[in-house]
Design a protein around this motif. Structure first.
Motif, short mmCIF file in Angstrom:
data_model
loop_
_atom_site.label_atom_id
_atom_site.label_comp_id
_atom_site.label_asym_id
_atom_site.label_seq_id
_atom_site.Cartn_x
_atom_site.Cartn_y
_atom_site.Cartn_z
N MET A 1 95.01 76.89 42.73
CA MET A 1 94.40 75.95 41.80
C MET A 1 94.12 76.65 40.48
SD MET A 1 91.05 73.72 42.61
CE MET A 1 90.73 72.28 41.68
N ASN A 2 94.45 75.98 39.37
CA ASN A 2 94.22 76.56 38.05
C ASN A 2 92.75 76.59 37.72
OD1 ASN A 2 96.96 76.69 37.73
ND2 ASN A 2 97.10 74.83 36.51
N LYS A 3 92.30 77.69 37.13
CA LYS A 3 90.92 77.76 36.66
C LYS A 3 90.86 77.16 35.28
CE LYS A 3 87.82 80.49 38.58
NZ LYS A 3 86.65 81.16 38.29
N VAL A 4 90.00 76.19 35.09
CA VAL A 4 89.83 75.52 33.81
C VAL A 4 88.41 75.75 33.35
CG1 VAL A 4 89.88 73.30 32.63
CG2 VAL A 4 91.52 73.77 34.43
N ALA A 5 88.25 76.10 32.08
CA ALA A 5 86.90 76.29 31.55
C ALA A 5 86.18 74.95 31.58
CB ALA A 5 86.97 76.83 30.13
N GLY A 6 84.96 74.95 31.96
CA GLY A 6 84.20 73.71 32.03
C GLY A 6 82.82 73.98 32.60
N ARG A 7 82.19 72.95 33.01
CA ARG A 7 80.85 73.06 33.55
C ARG A 7 80.81 72.34 34.89
NH1 ARG A 7 75.40 70.37 31.11
NH2 ARG A 7 74.07 71.13 32.76
N PRO A 8 80.24 72.97 35.92
CA PRO A 8 80.12 72.28 37.21
C PRO A 8 79.19 71.07 37.08
CG PRO A 8 79.68 74.63 37.44
CD PRO A 8 79.75 74.34 35.98
N VAL A 9 79.52 69.98 37.77
CA VAL A 9 78.69 68.78 37.76
C VAL A 9 78.43 68.35 39.20
CG1 VAL A 9 79.49 67.96 35.51
CG2 VAL A 9 80.72 67.27 37.56
N LYS A 10 77.41 67.54 39.40
CA LYS A 10 77.05 67.05 40.72
C LYS A 10 77.73 65.72 41.00
CE LYS A 10 73.97 70.14 41.87
NZ LYS A 10 74.11 71.00 43.00
N LEU A 11 78.30 65.59 42.19
CA LEU A 11 78.84 64.33 42.67
C LEU A 11 77.84 63.75 43.65
CD1 LEU A 11 82.53 65.42 43.41
CD2 LEU A 11 81.64 64.31 41.35
N PHE A 12 77.70 62.43 43.68
CA PHE A 12 76.78 61.80 44.60
C PHE A 12 77.30 60.41 44.96
CE2 PHE A 12 75.49 60.76 40.34
CZ PHE A 12 75.09 59.45 40.38
N ARG A 13 76.70 59.79 45.95
CA ARG A 13 77.08 58.45 46.38
C ARG A 13 76.18 57.44 45.68
NH1 ARG A 13 81.93 58.69 48.26
NH2 ARG A 13 81.70 56.55 48.91
N ASN A 14 76.77 56.35 45.24
CA ASN A 14 76.04 55.23 44.67
C ASN A 14 76.56 54.00 45.40
OD1 ASN A 14 74.64 53.42 43.17
ND2 ASN A 14 75.73 53.79 41.26
N GLY A 15 75.90 53.63 46.48
CA GLY A 15 76.43 52.58 47.35
C GLY A 15 77.70 53.08 48.01
N ARG A 16 78.79 52.35 47.85
CA ARG A 16 80.07 52.77 48.44
C ARG A 16 80.92 53.56 47.47
NH1 ARG A 16 82.62 47.93 51.82
NH2 ARG A 16 84.39 48.95 50.85
N ASN A 17 80.40 53.82 46.28
CA ASN A 17 81.16 54.55 45.25
C ASN A 17 80.70 55.98 45.13
OD1 ASN A 17 82.64 52.23 44.32
ND2 ASN A 17 80.77 51.55 43.33
N GLN A 18 81.63 56.84 44.76
CA GLN A 18 81.27 58.21 44.41
C GLN A 18 81.00 58.22 42.91
OE1 GLN A 18 84.31 61.27 44.63
NE2 GLN A 18 82.78 62.73 45.36
#
Length: 79
Positions: A1-18
């Motif tokens: 996997m390529n390393k891309v500069a960026g910032r980690p973010v949080k994923l969470f569930r909102n009902g049936r959606n991510q």
């Protein structure tokens, strides 16, 4: 996997959606965005703003009778 500069973010569930929390420095204007995939990447970008002619073209015509309005006589203006 390529390393891309960026910032980690949080994923969470909102009902049936991510969902993802977008950090302040990456906020998009408005309340809608366009999302699409490019390979393994998920791209989120602002919707292009519509011009006035596009907005007016989407309006329904008015089906009302308006009263006749008499034009006022022109006023004299001293320049």
């Amino acid at each position: 996997m390529n390393k891309v500069a960026g910032r980690p973010v949080k994923l969470f569930r909102n009902g049936r959606n991510q969902a993802v929390r977008i950090p302040r420095e990456f906020e998009l204007s408005g309340n809608e965005a366009l999302m699409h995939r490019e390979g393994d990447r998920l791209i989120i970008e602002p919707l292009p703003r519509q011009g006035l002619l596009e907005v007016l073209a989407e309006l329904s015509p008015l089906n009302e009778d308006f009263p006749e309005i008499e034009d006022a006589p022109p006023r004299r203006v001293d320049l």
